[in-house]
Design an enzyme around this catalytic site. Structure first.
Site: not given
Length: 257
Positions: A157, A153, A139
């Site tokens: 995650k 992004y 992560s």
């Protein structure tokens, strides 16, 4: 922590950085790896160093979701079992403000960072239920912190973290852990400093530049070895958690580097 039994593990993102550190750690301890890469050449060195008895490479783009089932078939056909999946691939793109980004760009980012991970997880679950195996998700701190231009992004995650939570409820025989690796000296960090800095705020760009300049970046082996060890022997009580690589509860998986 002792590691005795040889494990069979599917690993993505092994051609560089954290993934390469994970691969070297596992292969140097006689574990067997199925590596998924966009091209075979990127992983030729691992093949050369450790031999075809330990490494199988599946070439292709993970946005082709059929690769997941192929990887599982390779593991079971070659070694008769599957013990873990490490989802370590990902893209920072698109690095743009939400107002400047198209839905199609977000879709592409999510296909790489999230949907391909779901395809992999779905494919490995029948095998991992049998071995009471593990899924380790790489992560990011961006899952819980906002940076200008990193919306896709960071959101992707955060989804991985929630997938770990969900699997801990839905798949009690499989241990799923999401790991925050910290800020690591990788190709992605170079791109942040040299390419994506133009789309970031001045403050954030200066932060990442300063980390490199002042020696504040981690070596890939630091979080990489922790992730590798979790793939081999991560404990059931960690399932569903989002943990920093150097969290106190992971002390037995850490080493001085």
């Amino acid at each position: 922590m002792t590691e005795t039994q040889e494990m069979v593990i599917i690993l993505t993102g092994a051609s560089r950085g954290i993934g390469q550190a994970i691969a070297h750690y596992l292969l140097s301890r006689s574990h067997k790896l199925v590596l998924i890469s966009r091209n075979h050449a990127a992983l030729d060195q691992l093949h050369y160093q450790y031999g075809s008895d330990s490494v199988e490479v599946l070439a292709g783009d993970l946005s082709d979701f059929s690769l997941a089932a192929k990887a599982v078939d390779i593991a079971n056909d070659r070694w008769g079992r599957l013990d873990a999946l490490v989802v370590n691939h990902g893209t920072l793109d698109p690095v743009k403000k939400i107002a400047d980004c198209s839905p199609e760009e977000w879709r592409k980012g999510f296909d790489i960072n999230v949907t391909s991970a779901v395809a992999l997880i779905r494919a490995v679950l029948p095998s991992l239920r049998k071995t009471r195996g593990r899924i380790i998700l790489t992560s990011s701190g961006a899952a819980i912190n906002a940076y200008q231009g990193w919306g896709c992004y960071g959101a992707s995650k955060a989804v991985l973290n929630h997938i770990a939570l969900t699997l801990a409820v839905e798949e009690p025989d499989v241990t799923t852990i999401s790991v925050r690796p910290g800020v690591v000296d990788t190709e992605m960090q170079r791109e942040i400093r040299e390419v994506h800095n133009k789309s970031m705020s001045e403050k954030d760009a200066a932060k990442f530049l300063g980390l490199k300049k002042d020696g504040g970046l981690l070596k890939p082996e630091q979080p990489g070895h922790v992730i590798a060890k979790l793939a081999v022997s991560g404990k059931t009580e960690l399932s569903g958690k989002f943990l920093n690589w150097n969290d106190g509860v992971l002390a037995e998986f850490q080493e001085a580097l």
